[in-house]
Scaffold this motif. Structure first.
Motif, PDB file in Angstrom:
ATOM      1  N   UNK A  17       0.802  -1.225   0.000  1.00 39.67           N
ATOM      2  CA  UNK A  17       0.000   0.000   0.000  1.00 39.67           C
ATOM      3  C   UNK A  17       0.838   1.279   0.000  1.00 39.67           C
ATOM      4  N   UNK A  18       2.011   1.235   0.662  1.00 37.68           N
ATOM      5  CA  UNK A  18       2.778   2.467   0.829  1.00 37.68           C
ATOM      6  C   UNK A  18       4.137   2.457   0.131  1.00 37.68           C
ATOM      7  N   UNK A  19       4.527   1.334  -0.432  1.00 34.04           N
ATOM      8  CA  UNK A  19       5.738   1.316  -1.237  1.00 34.04           C
ATOM      9  C   UNK A  19       6.991   0.896  -0.491  1.00 34.04           C
ATOM     10  N   UNK A  20       8.097   0.856  -1.254  1.00 41.04           N
ATOM     11  CA  UNK A  20       9.352   0.324  -0.732  1.00 41.04           C
ATOM     12  C   UNK A  20       9.994   1.211   0.321  1.00 41.04           C
ATOM     13  N   UNK A  21       9.770   2.520   0.243  1.00 38.82           N
ATOM     14  CA  UNK A  21      10.382   3.411   1.249  1.00 38.82           C
ATOM     15  C   UNK A  21       9.809   3.133   2.639  1.00 38.82           C
ATOM     16  N   UNK A  22       8.521   2.883   2.703  1.00 36.52           N
ATOM     17  CA  UNK A  22       7.898   2.562   3.987  1.00 36.52           C
ATOM     18  C   UNK A  22       8.457   1.267   4.563  1.00 36.52           C
ATOM     19  N   UNK A  23       8.781   0.317   3.687  1.00 39.57           N
ATOM     20  CA  UNK A  23       9.355  -0.939   4.158  1.00 39.57           C
ATOM     21  C   UNK A  23      10.713  -0.715   4.818  1.00 39.57           C
ATOM     22  N   UNK A  24      11.547   0.112   4.205  1.00 37.50           N
ATOM     23  CA  UNK A  24      12.846   0.393   4.814  1.00 37.50           C
ATOM     24  C   UNK A  24      12.683   1.146   6.136  1.00 37.50           C
ATOM     25  N   UNK A  25      11.689   2.006   6.225  1.00 38.89           N
ATOM     26  CA  UNK A  25      11.462   2.730   7.476  1.00 38.89           C
ATOM     27  C   UNK A  25      11.130   1.787   8.628  1.00 38.89           C
ATOM     28  N   UNK A  26      10.406   0.694   8.326  1.00 39.43           N
ATOM     29  CA  UNK A  26      10.093  -0.254   9.396  1.00 39.43           C
ATOM     30  C   UNK A  26      11.365  -0.894   9.952  1.00 39.43           C
ATOM     31  N   UNK A  27      12.426  -0.900   9.157  1.00 39.89           N
ATOM     32  CA  UNK A  27      13.688  -1.477   9.611  1.00 39.89           C
ATOM     33  C   UNK A  27      14.397  -0.642  10.652  1.00 39.89           C
ATOM     34  N   UNK A  28      13.892   0.574  10.934  1.00 41.19           N
ATOM     35  CA  UNK A  28      14.501   1.409  11.967  1.00 41.19           C
ATOM     36  C   UNK A  28      14.005   1.062  13.367  1.00 41.19           C
ATOM     37  N   UNK A  29      12.969   0.226  13.452  1.00 41.18           N
ATOM     38  CA  UNK A  29      12.390  -0.151  14.748  1.00 41.18           C
ATOM     39  C   UNK A  29      13.408  -0.770  15.709  1.00 41.18           C
ATOM     40  N   UNK A  30      14.383  -1.563  15.234  1.00 37.38           N
ATOM     41  CA  UNK A  30      15.322  -2.190  16.169  1.00 37.38           C
ATOM     42  C   UNK A  30      16.118  -1.225  17.042  1.00 37.38           C
ATOM     43  N   UNK A  31      16.102   0.074  16.759  1.00 37.29           N
ATOM     44  CA  UNK A  31      16.770   1.032  17.643  1.00 37.29           C
ATOM     45  C   UNK A  31      16.265   0.857  19.070  1.00 37.29           C
ATOM     46  N   UNK A  32      14.953   0.633  19.205  1.00 40.46           N
ATOM     47  CA  UNK A  32      14.359   0.445  20.531  1.00 40.46           C
ATOM     48  C   UNK A  32      14.913  -0.808  21.190  1.00 40.46           C
ATOM     49  N   UNK A  33      15.042  -1.874  20.405  1.00 43.78           N
ATOM     50  CA  UNK A  33      15.572  -3.131  20.941  1.00 43.78           C
ATOM     51  C   UNK A  33      17.003  -2.953  21.428  1.00 43.78           C
ATOM     52  N   UNK A  34      17.801  -2.186  20.685  1.00 43.82           N
ATOM     53  CA  UNK A  34      19.196  -1.981  21.091  1.00 43.82           C
ATOM     54  C   UNK A  34      19.281  -1.279  22.442  1.00 43.82           C
ATOM     55  N   UNK A  35      18.371  -0.356  22.689  1.00 48.08           N
ATOM     56  CA  UNK A  35      18.355   0.355  23.974  1.00 48.08           C
ATOM     57  C   UNK A  35      17.975  -0.602  25.101  1.00 48.08           C
ATOM     58  N   UNK A  36      16.983  -1.470  24.831  1.00 48.58           N
ATOM     59  CA  UNK A  36      16.556  -2.453  25.829  1.00 48.58           C
ATOM     60  C   UNK A  36      17.698  -3.414  26.151  1.00 48.58           C
ATOM     61  N   UNK A  37      18.386  -3.887  25.120  1.00 44.12           N
ATOM     62  CA  UNK A  37      19.501  -4.804  25.332  1.00 44.12           C
ATOM     63  C   UNK A  37      20.569  -4.153  26.195  1.00 44.12           C
TER      64      UNK A  37
END
Length: 439
Positions: free
Chosen positions: A184-204
């Protein structure tokens, strides 16, 4: 039937050592990072065609199918080179601890995956994917090392299987995101979802405690010769050089096979779906479904491997998985891909291919058993990096072969030969079944 407990005393029912809260938290931190790592890795394969269709004209090239295939392979080769350079994380983890460096790898691949969404040319996309690869490449080595060291001896083998499911859960998650957000939103939106792990790195970084084995190794006084060499030199000492070389070769075989199938699987499914009369949006969705099928098969393969390795040994189990990979790669890309109505048999074979793709679990289980704590992360990172460098070269050759031959199936099917060669290398590796993790 006589059973054996944790201490090896006959006549008692086996009981697993309970996991502490710290061990559970640490596992989920490592698993989440590995899951998002897998999601990030497969995002590119899923969005390669639409992304390059837009970016190639901006870079001065026509977006023909042949050019998309060739440039896509080159960019993925750059990504694998980034993975290869990730061996730098191993010595850092052996020096400063597993959790801090693990958090750094997650943070790095998340940031540069998100930045890929801002790309305007193929050069920018290539740079961001290269830097994301450096971060992604270190995650597996550090997560696998951490879980092996943090979990009790009677649970760490199955812990390797559980951990490895994360990567392929990431495949499934990427497929689901592509089916919804990407469609629905294209390839750029898919790459943006890949930024979510920043939160995981902080938790780790904040919640996961360092493994006791690493702390104990840090507190021990090592021989002067070992201190002077450093962990990277130590894995090539007479004690370890054979193990390092054989493990690197076996990982190279596994990586070539994984990426030949995983990278070209969506493109193969799209071609078969279009040949069956599907519209392009429906073909893209079918590629997402096929990736999900591949992922489910791989997760099951990951869970099946540790009990098999305990029952018949590491070498025999890996040989079964390698043989399975050889047969299913040849059958799916060399046979089903060319059938008049090959979509259904191709996707069916993808499930089986996925199951045997669970061979990567063996390395999460086996590599930590071959090296002591002070060099374990270095050895893990180095062996995986060698495979990625070679995989980058093979991926480039595959792209050239696809362009030259005008077909996708045969070049990928030929990678089955690599697994046959790997069967002759397996006997050179040490059999560690029944041995405890070396200190």
């Amino acid at each position: 039937m006589e059973t054996v407990d944790n201490a090896g005393a006959p006549g008692a029912r086996a009981r697993r050592t309970p996991l502490t809260r710290a061990q559970i938290t640490g596992f989920w931190g490592a698993w989440a990072g590995w899951t998002l790592d897998g999601m990030d890795s497969v995002i590119y394969a899923l969005v390669m065609a639409p992304a390059l269709t837009e970016l190639l004209p901006n870079s001065g090239y026509k977006a023909t199918p042949a050019t998309i295939g060739l440039v896509g392979s080159i960019l993925f080769a750059l990504f694998l080179v980034g993975w290869g350079l990730s061996f730098i994380w191993g010595p850092l983890a052996d020096r400063f601890g597993r959790t801090k460096v693990l958090a750094a790898t997650i943070f790095m691949f998340a940031i540069f995956t998100g930045l890929a969404a801002t790309s305007h040319t193929i050069w920018e996309l290539g740079l961001y994917r290269f830097l994301a690869g450096v971060g992604i490449g270190g995650e597996w080595a550090l997560a696998g090392t951490y879980v092996a060291e943090a979990w009790p001896e009677d649970r760490r083998k199955m812990g390797a299987g559980y951990l490895q499911t994360g990567y392929y859960t990431g495949f499934f998650l990427a497929a689901a995101l592509n089916y919804t957000i990407g469609a629905h939103y294209g390839w750029r939106a898919m790459f943006l979802t890949g930024a979510v792990p920043v939160i995981v790195s902080i938790v780790v970084l904040l919640r996961v405690k360092e493994s006791d084995k690493w702390r104990q190794a840090e507190s021990r006084t090592e021989p002067a010769a070992a201190r002077s060499r450093g962990p990277l030199s130590e894995i090539f000492s007479p004690r370890y050089v054979k193990r390092t070389t054989v493990a690197a070769v076996l990982l190279t075989v596994a990586i070539i096979g994984l990426w030949a199938g995983a990278v070209y699987e969506p493109a193969a499914v799209i071609q078969l779906a279009l040949k069956n009369g599907m519209s392009k949006p429906d073909a893209i969705r079918m590629a997402s479904i096929a990736t999900g099928v591949l992922s489910i098969g791989t997760i099951l393969g990951c869970l099946a491997l540790p009990p098999m390795a305990e029952a018949i040994g590491r070498r025999k189990t890996l040989a079964i998985y390698f043989a399975g990979m050889a047969v299913t790669i040849a059958a799916s890309f060399g046979w089903a891909f060319y059938l008049p109505n090959g979509l259904t048999p191709f996707i069916t074979l993808l499930f089986v291919l996925g199951f045997f793709g669970g061979n990567f679990t063996m390395f999460s289980l086996w590599l930590p058993e071959q090296f002591e704590t002070r060099v374990r992360a270095t050895a893990f990172a180095f062996c995986t990096s060698v495979g990625r460098f070679v995989g980058a070269g093979v991926n480039f050759l595959l792209g050239a072969a696809v362009l030259h031959m005008g077909t996708l199936g045969v070049p990928v099917a030929l990678t089955a030969l690599v697994f046959i060669a790997g069967l002759f290398v397996i006997p050179l590796a040490p059999e560690t079944r029944g041995e405890v993790l070396p200190q």
